[in-house]
Scaffold this motif. Structure first.
Motif, PDB file in Angstrom:
ATOM      1  N   HIS A  86       0.813  -1.210   0.000  1.00 53.33           N
ATOM      2  CA  HIS A  86       0.000   0.000   0.000  1.00 53.33           C
ATOM      3  C   HIS A  86       0.855   1.272   0.000  1.00 53.33           C
ATOM      4  O   HIS A  86       0.322   2.373  -0.162  1.00 53.33           O
ATOM      5  N   TRP A 150       1.505 -12.750  -2.283  1.00 48.74           N
ATOM      6  CA  TRP A 150       0.087 -12.938  -1.962  1.00 48.74           C
ATOM      7  C   TRP A 150      -0.341 -14.354  -2.303  1.00 48.74           C
ATOM      8  O   TRP A 150      -0.013 -14.896  -3.358  1.00 48.74           O
ATOM      9  N   ARG A 181      -5.295 -10.741   3.351  1.00 47.69           N
ATOM     10  CA  ARG A 181      -6.505 -10.224   2.727  1.00 47.69           C
ATOM     11  C   ARG A 181      -7.050 -11.311   1.812  1.00 47.69           C
ATOM     12  O   ARG A 181      -6.693 -11.406   0.646  1.00 47.69           O
ATOM     13  N   ASP A 183      -9.790 -11.485   0.506  1.00 50.36           N
ATOM     14  CA  ASP A 183     -10.569 -10.941  -0.600  1.00 50.36           C
ATOM     15  C   ASP A 183      -9.686 -10.598  -1.795  1.00 50.36           C
ATOM     16  O   ASP A 183     -10.187 -10.470  -2.916  1.00 50.36           O
ATOM     17  N   ARG A 184      -8.369 -10.441  -1.580  1.00 54.79           N
ATOM     18  CA  ARG A 184      -7.450 -10.198  -2.685  1.00 54.79           C
ATOM     19  C   ARG A 184      -6.851 -11.487  -3.226  1.00 54.79           C
ATOM     20  O   ARG A 184      -6.323 -11.513  -4.337  1.00 54.79           O
ATOM     21  N   GLU A 185      -6.919 -12.536  -2.445  1.00 56.82           N
ATOM     22  CA  GLU A 185      -6.290 -13.794  -2.842  1.00 56.82           C
ATOM     23  C   GLU A 185      -7.273 -14.778  -3.468  1.00 56.82           C
ATOM     24  O   GLU A 185      -6.870 -15.619  -4.276  1.00 56.82           O
ATOM     25  N   ARG A 203      -5.234 -16.296  -6.473  1.00 56.43           N
ATOM     26  CA  ARG A 203      -4.171 -15.490  -7.076  1.00 56.43           C
ATOM     27  C   ARG A 203      -2.898 -15.595  -6.255  1.00 56.43           C
ATOM     28  O   ARG A 203      -2.900 -15.394  -5.043  1.00 56.43           O
ATOM     29  N   HIS A 205       0.700 -13.694  -6.184  1.00 55.28           N
ATOM     30  CA  HIS A 205       1.230 -12.404  -6.641  1.00 55.28           C
ATOM     31  C   HIS A 205       2.641 -12.265  -6.101  1.00 55.28           C
ATOM     32  O   HIS A 205       2.841 -12.056  -4.901  1.00 55.28           O
TER      33      HIS A 205
END
Length: 357
Positions: A86, A150, A181, A183-185, A203, A205
């Motif tokens: 971030h 990630w 997170r 929700d991002r993975e 995902r 990353h």
């Protein structure tokens, strides 16, 4: 108005003189044009290109540039020891993959294949100018002493322990190394009381270092090698899609290169069209060769223009790829007008001889 007419007369006189010189020395003019544009065209081999999206589509010295520099001064890059995504002023450098299945990827059936993919990624290496090899572990962004990836906890025991205990929460979850997170993975998820029950995509990353120009260059090279090698990975149970930080620029370049076939086809069609619309009549009114030469002159001019830009060190950008089509469009109009002129000429001559008779 007088000034306009004087300037116009001067320009018209210059072009008129130019036309007389060419008409009186046609062979020399043709040979000179071919040799000049051909020699200029040799410089195409040395032309450089620019495909960075920011450079191409962001105005120079814009407010966005100013704000980005300010953010970089406030949050210096620490991807070599204390990385937090971030804090990045942009997307950073990375290699990414999204696995997709038709049922539920939170199932150990898919675990071996994803583990195999990750191990293959860990084996990817690139060499610097001195021949030294760099693996992902040498170039990865570091957080808490570990590479920042990630979704990597998917291949670890703690993740599956949470799945078995029903404590894998959404949109965030925790393990001994910190918060995740989810929700991002994970994508296309089903939850129950905040607990993640199923997902159809995962995902991974892989973030890379960029704390200086040396590491940034190495990271860019690793990204390209990542896509090159992992595109050949054989997955039997999952579908996967690869990307990296320069994917959009790469796709734009591939689209431009893909237009070469269309470009060749367009020239062929234009030559055929120019030949047809300017053909017909007798030898006096025949304009077929003029139409064909008009299209070939366009190709020769494009070759010379690109070569001249290469010699002057002007950077090529993929948006310039539409220029030949614009020129061909004008050639199309010219060919159509030439057909009209030829037809009008035929009418005039026919009327002239009719009155003589």
């Amino acid at each position: 108005m007088d000034v306009y007419r004087k300037v116009e007369d001067k320009i018209s006189s210059a072009f008129g003189y130019y036309g007389k010189v060419i008409s009186r020395n046609p062979a020399a003019a043709i040979i000179f044009a071919i040799l000049l544009n051909g020699l200029l065209g040799l410089n195409v081999m040395w032309i450089t290109s620019e495909n960075d999206i920011k450079t191409l589509y962001t105005p120079t010295n814009s407010q966005a540039d100013t704000d980005e520099l300010r953010i970089k001064s406030m949050f210096p890059d620490e991807s070599n020891e204390n990385f937090h995504f971030h804090q990045l002023p942009d997307l950073g450098h990375y290699g990414s993959v999204i696995f997709t299945v038709n049922d539920n990827i939170i199932n150990k059936t898919y675990l071996p294949e994803i583990q195999s993919f990750h191990q293959t990624v860990m084996g990817i290496s690139i060499n610097d100018t001195d021949g030294k090899s760099y693996f992902y572990q040498d170039l990865c962004a570091i957080n808490n002493g570990q590479c920042s990836v990630w979704g990597l906890w998917y291949v670890g025991d703690f993740f599956w322990a949470q799945v078995a205990n029903g404590t894998l929460t959404y949109p965030t979850s925790s393990d001994p190394d910190g918060d995740h997170r989810t929700d991002r993975e994970f994508g296309k998820v089903d939850t129950e009381n905040g607990v993640l029950k199923s997902a159809r995509s995962l995902r991974l990353h892989y973030y890379l270092r960029q704390q200086n120009k040396e590491y940034t260059a190495l990271s860019v090279a690793w990204e390209k090698e990542f896509v090159k090698q992992m595109s050949e990975f054989k997955a039997n149970l999952t579908d996967f899609t690869l990307s990296h930080s320069d994917s959009i620029s790469t796709e734009l370049d591939e689209n431009t290169i893909g237009d070469i076939a269309l470009f060749s086809l367009t020239f062929t069609i234009m030559i055929t069209y120019a030949s047809l619309v300017t053909a017909g009549g007798n030898c006096l009114t025949q304009r077929g060769h003029l139409g064909r030469v008009g299209v070939l002159a366009t190709a020769l001019a494009i070759l010379g223009a690109f070569g001249l830009c290469g010699a002057l060190g002007i950077t090529y950008v993929n948006m310039v790829g539409i220029m030949p089509f614009l020129i061909l469009g004008n050639t199309y109009i010219a060919a159509s007008n030439l057909k009209c002129i030829t037809a009008s000429t035929n009418v005039i001559w026919y009327d002239y001889f009719l009155h003589i008779k």
